[in-house]
Design a protein around this motif. Structure first.
Motif, short mmCIF file in Angstrom:
data_model
loop_
_atom_site.label_atom_id
_atom_site.label_comp_id
_atom_site.label_asym_id
_atom_site.label_seq_id
_atom_site.Cartn_x
_atom_site.Cartn_y
_atom_site.Cartn_z
N ASN A 268 0.83 -1.21 0.00
CA ASN A 268 0.00 0.00 0.00
C ASN A 268 0.86 1.26 0.00
O ASN A 268 0.58 2.22 -0.73
N ALA A 269 1.93 1.27 0.81
CA ALA A 269 2.81 2.44 0.85
C ALA A 269 3.54 2.63 -0.48
O ALA A 269 3.69 3.76 -0.94
N MET A 270 3.97 1.54 -1.09
CA MET A 270 4.64 1.65 -2.39
C MET A 270 3.68 2.14 -3.46
O MET A 270 4.05 2.94 -4.33
N TRP A 271 2.43 1.70 -3.39
CA TRP A 271 1.44 2.14 -4.37
C TRP A 271 1.17 3.64 -4.25
O TRP A 271 1.13 4.35 -5.25
N HIS A 272 1.02 4.11 -3.04
CA HIS A 272 0.78 5.54 -2.84
C HIS A 272 1.98 6.36 -3.29
O HIS A 272 1.82 7.43 -3.90
N ARG A 273 3.18 5.89 -3.02
CA ARG A 273 4.36 6.64 -3.45
C ARG A 273 4.47 6.65 -4.98
O ARG A 273 4.79 7.68 -5.57
N ASP A 274 4.18 5.51 -5.61
CA ASP A 274 4.25 5.46 -7.07
C ASP A 274 3.21 6.38 -7.70
O ASP A 274 3.49 7.07 -8.70
N LYS A 275 2.01 6.40 -7.12
CA LYS A 275 0.97 7.27 -7.67
C LYS A 275 1.31 8.74 -7.46
O LYS A 275 1.06 9.58 -8.34
N LYS A 276 1.89 9.09 -6.33
CA LYS A 276 2.28 10.47 -6.09
C LYS A 276 3.37 10.89 -7.06
O LYS A 276 3.32 12.00 -7.62
N ARG A 277 4.34 10.02 -7.27
CA ARG A 277 5.41 10.33 -8.22
C ARG A 277 4.84 10.44 -9.64
O ARG A 277 5.23 11.33 -10.41
N GLN B 103 3.12 13.76 -10.09
CA GLN B 103 4.08 14.84 -10.24
C GLN B 103 4.68 14.87 -11.64
O GLN B 103 4.83 15.94 -12.24
N LYS B 104 5.02 13.69 -12.17
CA LYS B 104 5.57 13.63 -13.52
C LYS B 104 4.53 14.06 -14.56
O LYS B 104 4.87 14.75 -15.54
N ARG B 105 3.28 13.66 -14.35
CA ARG B 105 2.24 14.09 -15.29
C ARG B 105 2.00 15.60 -15.22
O ARG B 105 1.70 16.23 -16.24
N GLN B 106 2.13 16.19 -14.04
CA GLN B 106 1.99 17.63 -13.92
C GLN B 106 3.14 18.33 -14.64
O GLN B 106 2.95 19.37 -15.28
N GLU B 107 4.36 17.77 -14.52
CA GLU B 107 5.49 18.32 -15.27
C GLU B 107 5.23 18.24 -16.78
O GLU B 107 5.57 19.17 -17.52
N LEU B 108 4.63 17.14 -17.22
CA LEU B 108 4.31 17.00 -18.64
C LEU B 108 3.28 18.04 -19.09
O LEU B 108 3.41 18.63 -20.18
N GLN B 109 2.27 18.30 -18.26
CA GLN B 109 1.27 19.30 -18.61
C GLN B 109 1.88 20.71 -18.65
O GLN B 109 1.55 21.51 -19.53
N ASN B 110 2.77 21.01 -17.69
CA ASN B 110 3.44 22.31 -17.72
C ASN B 110 4.30 22.46 -18.97
O ASN B 110 4.33 23.54 -19.60
N LEU B 111 4.99 21.38 -19.34
CA LEU B 111 5.79 21.42 -20.57
C LEU B 111 4.92 21.57 -21.80
O LEU B 111 5.27 22.28 -22.75
N LYS B 112 3.74 20.93 -21.77
CA LYS B 112 2.83 21.06 -22.90
C LYS B 112 2.31 22.49 -23.04
O LYS B 112 2.22 23.01 -24.16
N GLN B 113 1.96 23.13 -21.93
CA GLN B 113 1.50 24.51 -22.00
C GLN B 113 2.59 25.44 -22.54
O GLN B 113 2.31 26.36 -23.32
N LEU C 87 -12.62 8.89 -11.40
CA LEU C 87 -12.09 7.73 -10.68
C LEU C 87 -11.50 8.18 -9.36
O LEU C 87 -10.72 9.12 -9.30
N GLN C 88 -11.86 7.51 -8.28
CA GLN C 88 -11.37 7.81 -6.96
C GLN C 88 -10.40 6.72 -6.51
O GLN C 88 -10.69 5.53 -6.65
N CYS C 89 -9.24 7.13 -6.00
CA CYS C 89 -8.24 6.18 -5.56
C CYS C 89 -8.69 5.50 -4.26
O CYS C 89 -9.31 6.12 -3.40
N SER C 90 -8.37 4.25 -4.14
CA SER C 90 -8.69 3.48 -2.95
C SER C 90 -7.43 2.89 -2.38
O SER C 90 -6.42 2.76 -3.08
N SER C 91 -7.48 2.56 -1.11
CA SER C 91 -6.32 1.98 -0.46
C SER C 91 -6.25 0.49 -0.74
O SER C 91 -7.27 -0.20 -0.83
N VAL C 92 -5.03 -0.02 -0.87
CA VAL C 92 -4.85 -1.45 -1.08
C VAL C 92 -5.33 -2.24 0.12
O VAL C 92 -5.82 -3.37 0.00
N LEU C 93 -5.25 -1.63 1.31
CA LEU C 93 -5.67 -2.34 2.52
C LEU C 93 -7.17 -2.58 2.56
O LEU C 93 -7.64 -3.44 3.32
N ASP C 94 -7.95 -1.84 1.77
CA ASP C 94 -9.40 -2.02 1.75
C ASP C 94 -9.85 -3.09 0.78
O ASP C 94 -11.04 -3.45 0.76
#
Length: 371
Positions: free
Chosen positions: A152-161, A164-174, A333-340
């Motif tokens: 669960n912790a690895m999933w949340h960290r991967d999604k956060k990263r 962030q990378k997708r936001q960088e891509l959107q800023n680069l696109k603008q 789509l709403q993110c859910s926890s792996v523990l659930d």
């Protein structure tokens, strides 16, 4: 002291306030030994007296935080761990074998210690000298609950990263869109200058006077009329209600609230997509041998590195018109926890031996013909 111990001090006077360090033959300090045996009172006495270093390393690179997660420290492992963390212990230090405190807590199945380390920012993706992550060690030793917490912790960290990378891509696109429009404006001015020059050369060859653009006066008059007239004020709520109300009976609109956000009523009346230029003709993506993706724009021809994302994700982010979505729905789509999520139990019920889990991983760890 005994023959197998030695004392090193920076000052001959122990009461001078200078830290005093004590090592064993293995390089273990007194704080190491107290943490290894779960002696919380000794830890408090040593750290409050300021005569030891909380991050002191032995000859094998082990810190007191590693020793607090040894089997001998139970059942005071969690208390010693939290006390060391509160007094400045580094949660991501590793031994000479690459073992972090999270590796050792996962291997021992210490759930509370794992949760505490994750809360303070321990690296869940760290690998030891054999390439194992804490999750793999927890799976290897059959600690299912700890494995789910780490997953669960690895999933949340991967999604956060990833966000962030997708936001960088959107800023680069603008930024690319601004440069694209700027380049189009410059090209338009260059074409107008060329056309004007050709018209002047043609008029000069025919012996005609210099022609004035017929649209200049009209544009000036239109611009003056548009800005001199008083703007007509419209009721935005009424306009929105008129656009949104698609009921066949206007006197009885659908039971909904217009003031709610657009995402709530997007299934009834979706908003129009933003008008963005097509970058497919002016931007080229290239993937090098190391897996890094670079883009080359037509206005500068200089390779620019892209965010660390898969090539298909970058293509869909920059060129959405080339990859239309197969499914369009109003719900986000709403993110859910792996523990659930529901999970399967052991093969022999809850009382299965952890060694049954070890046998499942022997095929992954032991290579044929090597032993």
């Amino acid at each position: 002291m005994g023959g197998n111990r030695r004392t090193l001090t920076t000052d001959g006077n122990p009461s001078s306030g200078v830290k005093q360090r004590r090592w064993s033959c293995e390089g273990l300090t007194v704080l190491h030994v107290a943490a290894q045996h779960g002696q919380l009172n000794c830890l408090k006495l040593l750290l409050e007296s300021c005569i030891v270093d909380v991050n002191a390393s032995c000859l094998r690179g082990r810190r007191p935080l590693h020793m607090a997660l040894s089997p001998e420290s139970k059942p005071n492992s969690y208390c010693c761990l939290t006390y060391l963390l509160e007094h400045g212990a580094e949660p991501n230090v590793s031994t000479d074998e690459g073992l972090t405190p999270l590796h050792m807590a996962a291997a021992e199945g210490l759930r509370e210690c794992v949760e505490a380390l994750v809360r303070v920012g321990a690296d869940t993706h760290a690998r030891d000298s054999r390439g194992h992550t804490p999750l793999e060690l927890a799976c290897l030793w059959g600690h299912r609950v700890v494995a789910r917490i780490l997953k669960n912790a690895m999933w949340h960290r991967d999604k956060k990263r990833d966000m962030q990378k997708r936001q960088e891509l959107q800023n680069l696109k603008q930024n690319m869109i601004r440069m694209h429009r700027k380049a189009e404006g410059m090209q338009k001015l260059a074409r107008e200058a060329i056309n004007k020059q050709k018209v002047s050369e043609w008029a000069e060859s025919k012996g005609l006077p210099c022609l004035r653009s017929p649209t200049t006066g009209l544009w000036t008059l239109k611009h003056h009329c548009c800005h001199s007239a008083k703007p007509v004020k419209k009721h935005h709520a009424a306009e929105s209600r008129e656009m949104w109300n698609i009921s066949p009976n206007p006197s009885r609109p659908p039971p909904a609230n217009i003031s709610r956000s657009s995402t709530v009523r997007i299934g009834v009346h979706p908003e129009e997509a933003a008008d963005e230029p097509d970058l497919h003709q002016s931007v080229t993506l290239r993937s090098f041998g190391n897996g890094h993706v670079h883009c080359i724009a037509s206005w500068d021809d200089i390779p620019q590195p892209m965010p660390d994302l898969p090539l298909d994700v970058i293509q869909k982010g920059l060129f959405p018109s080339e990859f239309p979505s197969r499914i369009s729905g109003p719900l986000q789509l709403q993110c859910s926890s792996v523990l659930d999520l529901p999970h399967r139990g052991g093969t022999h019920g809850t009382e299965a031996s952890p060694w049954t889990e070890v046998a499942m991983h022997l095929a992954e760890e032991l290579q044929p013909g090597r032993y």
